[in-house]
Every structure is written in C-alpha cells, then in structure tokens.
Design an enzyme around this catalytic site. Structure first.
Site, PDB file in Angstrom:
ATOM      1  N   GLU A  47       0.867  -1.181   0.000  1.00 33.43           N
ATOM      2  CA  GLU A  47       0.000   0.000   0.000  1.00 33.43           C
ATOM      3  C   GLU A  47       0.900   1.226   0.000  1.00 33.43           C
ATOM      4  O   GLU A  47       1.954   1.235   0.650  1.00 33.43           O
ATOM      5  CB  GLU A  47      -0.886   0.004   1.254  1.00 33.43           C
ATOM      6  CG  GLU A  47      -1.700   1.295   1.375  1.00 33.43           C
ATOM      7  CD  GLU A  47      -2.912   1.193   2.288  1.00 33.43           C
ATOM      8  OE1 GLU A  47      -2.919   0.294   3.144  1.00 33.43           O
ATOM      9  OE2 GLU A  47      -3.823   2.012   2.144  1.00 33.43           O
ATOM     10  N   CYS A 243      -6.828   0.780   2.910  1.00 26.41           N
ATOM     11  CA  CYS A 243      -7.734   1.934   2.916  1.00 26.41           C
ATOM     12  C   CYS A 243      -7.680   2.764   1.638  1.00 26.41           C
ATOM     13  O   CYS A 243      -8.685   3.354   1.257  1.00 26.41           O
ATOM     14  CB  CYS A 243      -7.409   2.829   4.107  1.00 26.41           C
ATOM     15  SG  CYS A 243      -7.845   2.056   5.670  1.00 26.41           S
ATOM     16  N   ASN A 377     -12.350  -3.471   0.941  1.00 27.21           N
ATOM     17  CA  ASN A 377     -11.278  -3.683   1.930  1.00 27.21           C
ATOM     18  C   ASN A 377     -11.907  -3.910   3.292  1.00 27.21           C
ATOM     19  O   ASN A 377     -12.542  -4.926   3.505  1.00 27.21           O
ATOM     20  CB  ASN A 377     -10.312  -2.489   1.908  1.00 27.21           C
ATOM     21  CG  ASN A 377      -9.192  -2.621   2.931  1.00 27.21           C
ATOM     22  OD1 ASN A 377      -8.605  -3.686   3.044  1.00 27.21           O
ATOM     23  ND2 ASN A 377      -8.912  -1.587   3.686  1.00 27.21           N
ATOM     24  N   GLU A 378     -11.777  -2.975   4.189  1.00 21.50           N
ATOM     25  CA  GLU A 378     -12.336  -3.171   5.541  1.00 21.50           C
ATOM     26  C   GLU A 378     -13.743  -2.589   5.572  1.00 21.50           C
ATOM     27  O   GLU A 378     -13.965  -1.505   6.091  1.00 21.50           O
ATOM     28  CB  GLU A 378     -11.429  -2.494   6.566  1.00 21.50           C
ATOM     29  CG  GLU A 378     -10.100  -3.207   6.727  1.00 21.50           C
ATOM     30  CD  GLU A 378      -9.195  -2.555   7.759  1.00 21.50           C
ATOM     31  OE1 GLU A 378      -9.416  -1.381   8.119  1.00 21.50           O
ATOM     32  OE2 GLU A 378      -8.239  -3.228   8.195  1.00 21.50           O
TER      33      GLU A 378
HETATM   34  O1  AHR Z   1      -2.062  -1.317   6.746  1.00 21.92           O
HETATM   35  C1  AHR Z   1      -2.537  -0.069   7.089  1.00 21.92           C
HETATM   36  C2  AHR Z   1      -4.052   0.005   7.065  1.00 21.92           C
HETATM   37  O2  AHR Z   1      -4.589  -0.842   8.038  1.00 21.92           O
HETATM   38  C3  AHR Z   1      -4.705  -0.465   5.799  1.00 21.92           C
HETATM   39  O3  AHR Z   1      -4.769   0.521   4.855  1.00 21.92           O
HETATM   40  C4  AHR Z   1      -6.087  -0.832   6.251  1.00 21.92           C
HETATM   41  O4  AHR Z   1      -6.666  -1.837   5.455  1.00 21.92           O
HETATM   42  C5  AHR Z   1      -5.903  -1.223   7.692  1.00 21.92           C
HETATM   43  O5  AHR Z   1      -6.792  -0.555   8.505  1.00 21.92           O
END
Ligand code: AHR
Length: 659
Positions: A47, A243, A377-378
């Site tokens: 990321e 994220c 994602n989350e």
């Molecule tokens: O790894 C950092 C963040 O942690 C990522 O973007 C997210 O998916 C998680 O909350």
C-alpha cells in the site's frame, strides 16, 4: 513436616508433568502427507502508506513532476527568475506545465529546483536519466542546464554534476540526458537553468530516475526495495493496498484505470495517509500513479507471485464516513462493477481486446494470468454484502474461474466479524480477508485460531497482520517472534488458510504514518526487519504438505503446559521442516519423535536455521541492517527420535531428510 517443604512439594505437584520433566516431546506423524500448502500461502501486501510508492518503491526522484499538486502547482519546486505556470499542456489529465523566460537582465537567472522526496538521494558514479517534455513556444532553439546540486555544501561548487540540453521547435517532444554525480548524497536537489540566448522554454513532466532500476525498467522501481520483495519468495502480491482502495470519498478511491497507459497522462490522486494521523501529518503526500496496475502486475510476474488486486466495492472508507450518502447506492454500482470486469480484461484479455490492447501497448502482449480479485477492503454492516453481491454475480457470469476475495471487516473478532463471516459463506466468496493488528497477548492466545474453522466454507486470506505491542508500537524482535508463533497455526491449517500477508510493507524513515512495517529505508539505504526474516523463513521453508505435529495428543499452540512452545511441521519431497517457536524466557529441551515410519526408516538431521529474539526490544537499523538475522543451525543426528533444545525467545527450523 516443615511448612516450607509442604509449599515446595505442593508447587511441584501442581506443575504440569511436561514442565516438571523440562523436556517436551513433539510427535511428528509421517504416515501420510497432510493438506497441500498453497503456493500463494506467504506473500506481500503493498500500500502507498509511509511513502511506500512515491518516494519509496517507485524510483522517480522528482516530486510533483507534472506540476499538478492542487494547492500549489509549484509545490516541491523552488522557482527563480521568470517562471510562469500554465495549464494548456499536451497531456489532457495533467494540463499544467511551466514556462521559463528570460529574467530580463544578463546577471539574473531563470529556473527551478526540485526538492525530491525528503531530498534526492544520489550515489557517486551512478547514472541518472533526466527526462522532460519540452518545446520552444516561439520556435527555434533554446538551452537548459541540468544539475544535481548540494546547496548545503561549503565547497567551491554546489553542483555534483551538470549537462546541457538543447530544445528545438514549437512541438512538444520528450528529451533526455544522463548525468552522473561525483559524490554520494542523501539530499541533493535537481536544478534546471535557462541558459544560452535564454529563449523561452516550456517544460512538462520533469523526471529523474536512476538508470539502475529493478530489471532495468525505465518507469522503474528502486532496486534494493524490489529485491527485498523478491527475496521473500512471495506466493501472492496484494495491491494497491487497504484503505487507499476505498478512498476518503469515492472520488479519491484508487482508480486503476487512471494508473495505466503513458505515465505522463496518469492523473494525480490524493493520498489519505497525508491527513489520516494529524500527529504525523504530511501536507503534500499524493499518488502520482506512476507505480500503477501495469507495474504491479509486472512486478508480480517478476517476483513469481500471483497478483491479487483489490478494488473498491462502491463504499468509501467507513471509518471516515458514517453518512450513507458517501457511498454508491447498490442500484448505481454498474460503473464500479465494470471497473472490475475491465480489470480482468486488462490483465487477462487478448492483446486485441479493448483493455488487453492497453496492456499490450505498454509492453506486455501476453496475459498476466490473474486468478484472484478482491472486492472491498475493511467494509462492514449489511452495506458490504449488499454491495458485494452484484460484483460476485457479474464476475461469476463473465469469468467463472476467477476467485473472489471478500472481507470480514477491520476486526479479528467481534460483532462485524461474526456477522460478515456467515455472510461471506452465504455469498460463497472464495476467500475471506481477515485483518489483525493486535497486541502480544492476542498473538500468544491465537496459536489454535484456525484449528476449528469450518473446512467447507471460504478459505482464509490473513490479509493484514502484525503484532502491535501496547506502548511498544514499533518494530522489535519480540513482536516478530510472536508473529512467527502465530504463523505455526497458519501453516498447520493450510487446508483452510490459503494466503497470509504481513502489513504494512514499506516505510520511509522520514515519512512514516504507521508502524511497525516490514522494510524501512531512507533515500539511499534500506534494511529488512526481524519480521521480514520471519516471513522469509516461512517462504523459504514453506514445504508442500502439512504434517501432523502434536505434544501429548494436542496441537502445539502455546497452550498451558506446553512451555510457551508453538510448533508445526511440513513435508517437502523427502525433506521435513519442523518449525518450533519458543516464546518463553527459558530454553526448552525437546525431542522430535517421528512416527508412522517403516521399520528401518529414519530421519537424518540436515541443519536448519534459527532466529533469536532474545534482544526483545531491538531490531535491525539503517546503520546495522543485519544485526538480527537467522543463522544456520547446528543440528545433527539420525534416528526416529532426535533430542535437541530451543533457546529462550527463539524461532528454529529443523531440517531433516527421510532415509
Ligand atoms: O495497513 C494499514 C491500514 O490498516 C490499511 O490501509 C487498512 O486496510 C488497515 O486498517
């Protein structure tokens, strides 16, 4: 009987038998191989957080090369003399450019300095490719002097190297030259002077790359960082992150379509990690998309990992948006679904298909053979399954062989997790992404996490995890050791866990928002953390099938009476790898007892590796990058039973060969 003696006798009587004997027998059953271990099992999660992409893995050294930073198109630059920002440039999605004009006096100068990302790190004698799109608006020719400078130098000259570039004609053209500094410097700047007869020149997409990138690609990656990924021998490569996939709002979600095609025309996107943590605020952190989906697929191929792109499911980050209006309504999801279908065509479609032709034009006519895609994602609440369902239907209809990864939300357990897992089963997601950034006690208690998972449901993708100690939220060997301990449970349950990726991956020492991370660097150096070595050992000794390993008929999961030991074993042809993590503060004598063998068969010890975590709160550093690394294990002998020991706070891999 004296009272002291009674207490001592009671103490011994209450201790579990195995601890009393201070010897632990690990029974490894070799009768038949267990479940296959997926090649995708251990991988990497990328990321653009902590300046992992721009300013990190992406080797571009110029910040704001297209003059598109929204607050100020000259952010990252110092302009001097007569510099004008204009916005009718040659690249539709990056319209800004600069015009350098005669400063109006022979003793004055016009030009620009670029500060790079925390400076421009350069090495003596290395070659750097300067390139620029330019034109002479009034026709004819003009000249630029290009320099790398050390403005902090007390020396006679500021420049480390310089060269002159001649620009001709009214048409925009790409120009390039190679410069090579005569000194190594962490923080140089790029300087461009208008010289000669000082005819006005327009400049766009000003770029500087080391020539020596990973695999020599022009739009390339920093070699040491890409090598650190390759050396993990990863089986899966997840991108472009967590994220940032979602976006603070849907406008700023990662838009893969903007990340492919000519780099000059890839538009800038916001990076939410600029402002997510106001206590570590980075006011001009953007995504140039120079490192985009083509480059991610290409890197996956080059490091031998299956690509796993994750796309927006039409929900903006739910941490940042309580208002449902921030999200795309389910009945308006078609453009998002089309993005997913088009991505599959981009990766796998024929070179004459709409999206496959863009891949081919970028230099990869053959398909990337992508097998997995993640949607969301989350995410959480009923919003997520409602959004995921139409994606699943569309992908299944068009690409039935594609494996789709769903999410179990941001937590490792609890309300959302308990709601989402059954939903993922109902929707028949192929894999479910679990995230856990958790403290010591969580990792110590989760050795058996997957032992009782439903074997008929979706498979697990442990997609983001790291041990985050309370009050010690930085990289240190003890946290890495607990990750190693936890991973024995992943390995033992390879029939249900198909992928696992530590997160985050990269961090610039001057630009981090989140830690711990797997690999750290400054502008010139990098180091691999102890957690990196844990991942590397698992990748190297992945094996092909699990083997049943137990202590007194129970899995070795750090349970009471097991002496703080976690263990697992795998088979790799005739080789057996036994992994033992001793999380206790005392050495443990162990017996490796191999059962299920033919009468005359034996196991011959063939060394192994050991990583010590006894300097609990230390890690490798830029100055001392190989301070704590695995060392070869002195492990010899032959038989059905081999006695050995594991030091306190250690991760050992015993290698044996069937005779
Ligand atoms: O790894 C950092 C963040 O942690 C990522 O973007 C997210 O998916 C998680 O909350």
């Amino acid at each position: 009987m004296k009272i002291g003696k009674i207490i001592v006798s009671l103490f011994w009587a209450l201790l579990p038998a195995s601890l009393l004997a201070q010897s632990f027998t690990l029974d490894v059953d070799l009768k038949k191989p267990g479940s296959p271990i997926q090649e995708t099992m251990y991988g990497i999660f990328f990321e653009d957080i902590n300046y992992a992409g721009d300013g990190g893995l992406y080797a571009e050294l110029v910040k704001n090369r297209s003059f598109e930073f929204p607050v100020d198109p000259l952010q990252g630059w110092k302009a001097f003399g007569k510099v004008e920002v204009r916005e009718d440039g040659p690249f539709e999605k990056n319209p800004h450019y600069v015009r350098l004009q005669d400063p109006g006096h022979p003793h004055k100068w016009t030009g620009l300095d670029n500060e790079g990302y925390f400076g421009i790190g350069v090495k003596e004698g290395e070659k750097y490719r300067f390139s620029v799109w330019a034109r002479v608006p009034d026709g004819g020719s003009s000249s630029l002097r290009v320099e790398l400078v050390n403005t902090a130098s007390m020396g006679e000259n500021h420049f480390l190297c310089q060269d002159t570039l001649k620009v001709y004609g009214k048409e925009w053209k790409k120009y390039q030259l190679t410069i090579s500094p005569d000194a190594t410097l962490q923080k140089s700047s790029l300087r461009i002077f208008l010289v000669g007869d000082r005819k006005a020149v327009d400049l766009e997409h000003v770029s500087l790359f080391p020539e020596d990138t990973w695999k020599g690609h022009e739009n390339g990656l920093r070699k040491d960082l890409a090598q650190a990924l390759a050396d993990l021998k990863p089986g899966i490569f997840r991108f472009p992150g967590g994220c940032i996939v979602e976006g603070t709002d849907l406008e700023t979600r990662y838009n893969w379509k903007n990340s492919v095609g000519p780099v000059e025309n890839r538009p800038l996107n916001e990076n939410r990690w600029e402002y997510t943590f106001p206590h570590r605020f980075y006011p001009n952190y953007y995504q140039s998309y120079g490192l985009g989906f083509f480059e991610f697929f290409q890197l996956s191929e080059e490091i031998g990992a299956e690509p796993l792109p994750i796309l927006s499911c039409g929900l903006a980050c739910q941490f940042q948006n309580e208002n449902k209006d921030a999200h795309c309504p389910v009945d308006e999801l078609q453009p998002f679904i089309q993005d997913a279908l088009d991505l599959i065509e981009f990766a796998n479609g024929p070179a004459d298909s709409k999206w496959g032709s863009i891949r081919a034009a970028m230099g990869h006519p053959a398909p990337f053979n992508m097998k997995f895609i993640g949607i969301g994602n989350e995410q959480w609440d009923s919003l997520y399954p409602e959004h995921l369902e139409p994606f699943l239907k569309a992908i299944r209809a068009a690409y039935p062989e594609m494996k789709v990864v769903g999410s179990s939300g941001p937590d490792s357990e609890g309300k959302q997790f308990d709601y989402l897992w059954p939903e993922m089963k109902r929707l028949k997601a192929d894999l479910v992404d679990e995230h856990f950034y958790r403290p010591y006690d969580w990792f110590l208690s989760q050795g058996a996490r997957y032992d009782n998972y439903d074997r008929k449901g979706p498979k697990v993708f442990a997609g983001e995890y790291a041990c985050h100690a309370k009050g010690k939220k930085w990289n240190h060997a003890y946290a890495s050791l607990l990750e190693a301990a936890f991973m024995t449970g992943i390995e033992r349950n390879a029939d249900v866990v198909h992928m696992a990726t530590y997160a985050p991956l990269f961090a610039h020492v001057e630009g981090w928002q989140w830690r711990p991370d797997l690999i750290w660097y400054d502008n010139l150096r990098s180091f691999r953390t102890v957690s990196w070595y844990v991942q590397q050992l698992y990748g190297q000794f992945r094996g092909k099938n699990t083997l049943k390993l137990q202590m007194g008929g129970k899995n070795v999961t750090g349970a009471p009476g097991q002496g703080g030991l976690f263990a697992s074993a795998v088979l790799d042809g005739d080789k057996v790898y036994v992994k033992v993590v001793n999380t206790s503060e005392e050495a443990r004598d162990i017996t490796l007892n191999f059962t299920g063998l033919k009468k005359k068969a034996t196991l011959k010890a063939d060394g192994g590796m050991r990583l010590m975590a006894d300097r609990k709160f230390e890690d490798n550093t830029l100055r001392n990058p190989e301070d704590i690394v695995p060392l070869p294990l002195d492990f010899e002998g032959e038989g059905k039973q081999l006695e050995t020991s594991v030091p306190a706070l250690s991760f050992s891999i015993f290698v044996l060969e069937r005779q």
